[in-house]
Design an enzyme around this catalytic site. Sequence first.
Site, PDB file in Angstrom:
ATOM      1  N   TYR A  45       6.699   4.848 -29.806  1.00  0.00           N
ATOM      2  CA  TYR A  45       7.871   5.675 -29.514  1.00  0.00           C
ATOM      3  C   TYR A  45       8.722   5.941 -30.762  1.00  0.00           C
ATOM      4  O   TYR A  45       9.624   6.763 -30.733  1.00  0.00           O
ATOM      5  CB  TYR A  45       8.741   5.019 -28.445  1.00  0.00           C
ATOM      6  CG  TYR A  45       8.086   4.976 -27.094  1.00  0.00           C
ATOM      7  CD1 TYR A  45       8.011   6.113 -26.301  1.00  0.00           C
ATOM      8  CD2 TYR A  45       7.527   3.801 -26.616  1.00  0.00           C
ATOM      9  CE1 TYR A  45       7.406   6.081 -25.057  1.00  0.00           C
ATOM     10  CE2 TYR A  45       6.918   3.755 -25.364  1.00  0.00           C
ATOM     11  CZ  TYR A  45       6.862   4.894 -24.597  1.00  0.00           C
ATOM     12  OH  TYR A  45       6.259   4.864 -23.369  1.00  0.00           O
ATOM     13  N   TYR A 101      12.656  -1.941 -21.932  1.00  0.00           N
ATOM     14  CA  TYR A 101      12.375  -0.547 -21.608  1.00  0.00           C
ATOM     15  C   TYR A 101      13.690   0.125 -21.231  1.00  0.00           C
ATOM     16  O   TYR A 101      14.626  -0.522 -20.760  1.00  0.00           O
ATOM     17  CB  TYR A 101      11.379  -0.442 -20.450  1.00  0.00           C
ATOM     18  CG  TYR A 101       9.968  -0.778 -20.840  1.00  0.00           C
ATOM     19  CD1 TYR A 101       9.197   0.143 -21.545  1.00  0.00           C
ATOM     20  CD2 TYR A 101       9.419  -2.008 -20.514  1.00  0.00           C
ATOM     21  CE1 TYR A 101       7.891  -0.156 -21.918  1.00  0.00           C
ATOM     22  CE2 TYR A 101       8.120  -2.319 -20.882  1.00  0.00           C
ATOM     23  CZ  TYR A 101       7.371  -1.394 -21.583  1.00  0.00           C
ATOM     24  OH  TYR A 101       6.087  -1.702 -21.950  1.00  0.00           O
ATOM     25  N   HIS A 115      12.183  10.623 -27.601  1.00  0.00           N
ATOM     26  CA  HIS A 115      12.473   9.590 -26.607  1.00  0.00           C
ATOM     27  C   HIS A 115      13.316   8.457 -27.203  1.00  0.00           C
ATOM     28  O   HIS A 115      14.094   7.824 -26.493  1.00  0.00           O
ATOM     29  CB  HIS A 115      11.156   9.041 -26.042  1.00  0.00           C
ATOM     30  CG  HIS A 115      11.333   8.145 -24.873  1.00  0.00           C
ATOM     31  ND1 HIS A 115      11.772   8.590 -23.647  1.00  0.00           N
ATOM     32  CD2 HIS A 115      11.145   6.821 -24.734  1.00  0.00           C
ATOM     33  CE1 HIS A 115      11.834   7.574 -22.809  1.00  0.00           C
ATOM     34  NE2 HIS A 115      11.466   6.489 -23.440  1.00  0.00           N
ATOM     35  N   ASN A 146      14.686   1.917 -18.762  1.00  0.00           N
ATOM     36  CA  ASN A 146      15.168   1.745 -17.392  1.00  0.00           C
ATOM     37  C   ASN A 146      15.624   0.314 -17.093  1.00  0.00           C
ATOM     38  O   ASN A 146      16.167   0.051 -16.029  1.00  0.00           O
ATOM     39  CB  ASN A 146      14.122   2.217 -16.372  1.00  0.00           C
ATOM     40  CG  ASN A 146      12.822   1.467 -16.468  1.00  0.00           C
ATOM     41  OD1 ASN A 146      12.532   0.825 -17.475  1.00  0.00           O
ATOM     42  ND2 ASN A 146      12.026   1.531 -15.424  1.00  0.00           N
TER      43      ASN A 146
END
Length: 114
Positions: free
Chosen positions: A14, A64, A19, A66
Amino acid sequence: MYLIVGLGNPEPEYSRTRHNMGFDVINEIAKRKEIELSRTKFNGIYGSGIIEEEKVILLKPQTYMNLSGQCIKPFMDFYKIPIENLLVVYDDMDVEVGSIKLRKKGGPRNSQWG
């Protein structure tokens, strides 16, 4: 005291993607304000310094995206940071590249464009 959080994912794939824009913003602020991001706590990488005469913590959760609340909430509790002193930087795929969307509360109805 303010907590500025940049969201992203810690995996190398990433890195340098849209992102992970939140991480990139935190890195840039740290560089410009000479704040070293070298400490770890509550599953996050962070550093603290002074910006515009205010103490600031810059934070990159290592969860992560979330699950970032699992890192952010303990920071807020430990340092007694009120919710109004929290700024979260993240990518929003609905916002055109190069634009910034500011929101005081959750939900698009409360949005302000700048």
